[in-house]
Motif scaffolding. Structure first.
Motif, PDB file in Angstrom:
ATOM      1  N   PHE A  18      20.237 -13.690   9.151  1.00  0.00           N
ATOM      2  CA  PHE A  18      19.158 -13.926   8.391  1.00  0.00           C
ATOM      3  C   PHE A  18      19.358 -13.543   7.034  1.00  0.00           C
ATOM      4  N   VAL A  19      19.765 -12.485   6.572  1.00  0.00           N
ATOM      5  CA  VAL A  19      19.818 -11.859   5.257  1.00  0.00           C
ATOM      6  C   VAL A  19      20.797 -12.402   4.319  1.00  0.00           C
ATOM      7  N   PHE A  20      22.107 -12.160   5.127  1.00  0.00           N
ATOM      8  CA  PHE A  20      23.375 -12.373   4.348  1.00  0.00           C
ATOM      9  C   PHE A  20      24.068 -13.535   4.334  1.00  0.00           C
ATOM     10  N   MET A  21      23.896 -14.210   5.761  1.00  0.00           N
ATOM     11  CA  MET A  21      24.643 -15.488   5.756  1.00  0.00           C
ATOM     12  C   MET A  21      24.050 -16.743   5.109  1.00  0.00           C
ATOM     13  N   ARG A  22      24.079 -16.432   3.720  1.00  0.00           N
ATOM     14  CA  ARG A  22      23.517 -17.616   2.772  1.00  0.00           C
ATOM     15  C   ARG A  22      24.600 -17.913   1.631  1.00  0.00           C
ATOM     16  N   PRO A  23      24.470 -19.208   1.378  1.00  0.00           N
ATOM     17  CA  PRO A  23      23.789 -20.462   1.921  1.00  0.00           C
ATOM     18  C   PRO A  23      24.525 -20.526   3.480  1.00  0.00           C
ATOM     19  N   ASP A  24      23.637 -21.565   4.237  1.00  0.00           N
ATOM     20  CA  ASP A  24      23.695 -21.583   5.265  1.00  0.00           C
ATOM     21  C   ASP A  24      25.034 -22.556   5.529  1.00  0.00           C
ATOM     22  N   PRO A  25      25.930 -22.375   6.162  1.00  0.00           N
ATOM     23  CA  PRO A  25      27.511 -23.149   6.478  1.00  0.00           C
ATOM     24  C   PRO A  25      26.998 -24.524   6.971  1.00  0.00           C
ATOM     25  N   LEU A  26      26.260 -24.650   8.031  1.00  0.00           N
ATOM     26  CA  LEU A  26      26.072 -25.918   8.426  1.00  0.00           C
ATOM     27  C   LEU A  26      25.123 -26.915   7.701  1.00  0.00           C
ATOM     28  N   LEU A  27      24.144 -26.362   6.982  1.00  0.00           N
ATOM     29  CA  LEU A  27      23.343 -27.225   6.128  1.00  0.00           C
ATOM     30  C   LEU A  27      24.130 -27.543   4.989  1.00  0.00           C
ATOM     31  N   THR A  28      25.106 -26.505   4.630  1.00  0.00           N
ATOM     32  CA  THR A  28      25.830 -27.142   3.425  1.00  0.00           C
ATOM     33  C   THR A  28      27.015 -28.100   3.742  1.00  0.00           C
ATOM     34  N   ALA A  29      27.446 -28.002   5.060  1.00  0.00           N
ATOM     35  CA  ALA A  29      28.454 -29.186   5.479  1.00  0.00           C
ATOM     36  C   ALA A  29      27.575 -30.548   5.677  1.00  0.00           C
ATOM     37  N   GLN A  30      26.459 -30.437   6.325  1.00  0.00           N
ATOM     38  CA  GLN A  30      25.769 -31.575   6.392  1.00  0.00           C
ATOM     39  C   GLN A  30      25.764 -32.518   4.962  1.00  0.00           C
TER      40      GLN A  30
END
Length: 317
Positions: free
Chosen positions: A264-276
């Protein structure tokens, strides 16, 4: 997509499918063997793991000269996001593996104690498996719309709450709460499996197999440590006046919360949304029309492997 040319001039697998054929070799390659060789040597294990992490995430590339033309995954900002993503996934897999491992070593014993029947000990395993199956598709749909961090964080949170429900079940000897808690606890298994795919959302095609194998391997640490928490859990349960078997699930709930926070807190930016966003702007697969369940089932049914398994399953009359 056409194949790529190898050193001897032959045509190899295309960039879109190469990581699938590379996976078995990579799974037993640097990321696994390098750490297994130093398993009994703490500094060697740490050095090998750091080297594998840097290699798998492309930490040394800004971008690498060998990157294919137009390979957006090799851009410096994408490499930084991928490096952070893999580190968070590894951390979450370790603590998640501890939590799931601690519960998995006690669930059958807890089911036998609550139901007062040895024949019902398998109920725990059945419920956790059903729970994982039930949330797999909703979590995948959530990841597609809201991102991996939301889906994986929610999954770890549900599993942690399931651990709390199992503590209450052990205290009250409630079979319905036992079933509910095991179903919720099974959500952790689904998250554990889906985390490996988050590792390759931003990975370069040539590194997908190694990156995935690193995240899978990290689960081993938690899976080894978790089952050894039964005795410490019993002592913790004694401090609060709880049944001894509930202590392991109490520790699991606490540990799994850390996995949820990592997502929730540390995995940002989100990898899947960035890939999309990036692959969509480049005309990638993410910009295509979404698949519905009917199309998915039709594709699965058309697979020769699926038809072979169906013809040979013992469950078919």
């Amino acid at each position: 997509m056409s194949g790529c040319e190898t050193e001897d001039g032959s045509t190899g697998p295309s960039a879109s499918t190469g990581y699938l054929t590379e996976l078995p070799a990579q799974a037993s390659g640097d990321a696994i063997v390098g750490t297994a060789d130093g398993l009994l040597d703490g500094p060697a294990l740490a050095d090998a793991t750091s080297a594998a992490l840097a290699d798998a995430t492309g930490a040394a590339s800004t971008p690498r000269p060998g990157a294919a033309p137009g390979e957006w995954q090799a851009e410096p900002d994408i490499v930084r996001i991928q490096r952070r993503t893999v580190r968070m996934l590894v951390a979450a897999q370790v603590v998640g593996g501890v939590g799931i491992g601690a519960g998995a070593s006690l669930n059958a014993l807890l089911a036998e104690a609550v139901t007062n029947s040895e024949s019902m000990a398998g109920l725990a395993r059945t419920c956790t498996t059903l729970g994982a199956a039930a949330v797999a598709l909703p979590l995948a749909m959530l990841a597609r719309s809201k991102g991996r961090n939301s889906a994986l964080g929610l999954g770890w949170s549900v599993a942690a709450l399931g651990g709390v429900v199992l503590v209450v079940s052990a205290t009250t000897m409630s079979v319905p709460l036992l079933v509910l808690g095991m179903l919720m606890f099974g959500c952790g298994t689904a998250v554990n499996l889906q985390s490996r795919y988050a590792a390759i959302d931003l990975a370069r095609p040539a590194r997908r197999g190694k990156t995935l194998s690193l995240v899978v391997w990290s689960t081993t640490i938690g899976s080894v440590v978790g089952p050894n928490l039964a005795d410490p859990g019993a002592r913790v349960a004694g401090w609060f006046g709880l049944p001894a078997l509930s202590g392991g699930f109490l520790l699991s709930g606490v540990v799994l919360i850390f996995g949820a926070l990592a997502m929730f807190v540390f995995m940002r930016p989100d990898p899947l949304l960035t890939a999309q966003r990036r692959s969509g702007s480049a005309g990638g697969a993410a910009s295509g029309k979404q698949r519905n369940m009917r199309v998915t089932l039709r594709a699965v049914g058309a697979s020769p492997v699926t038809r072979f398994a169906w013809r040979n399953t013992s469950l078919r009359p």
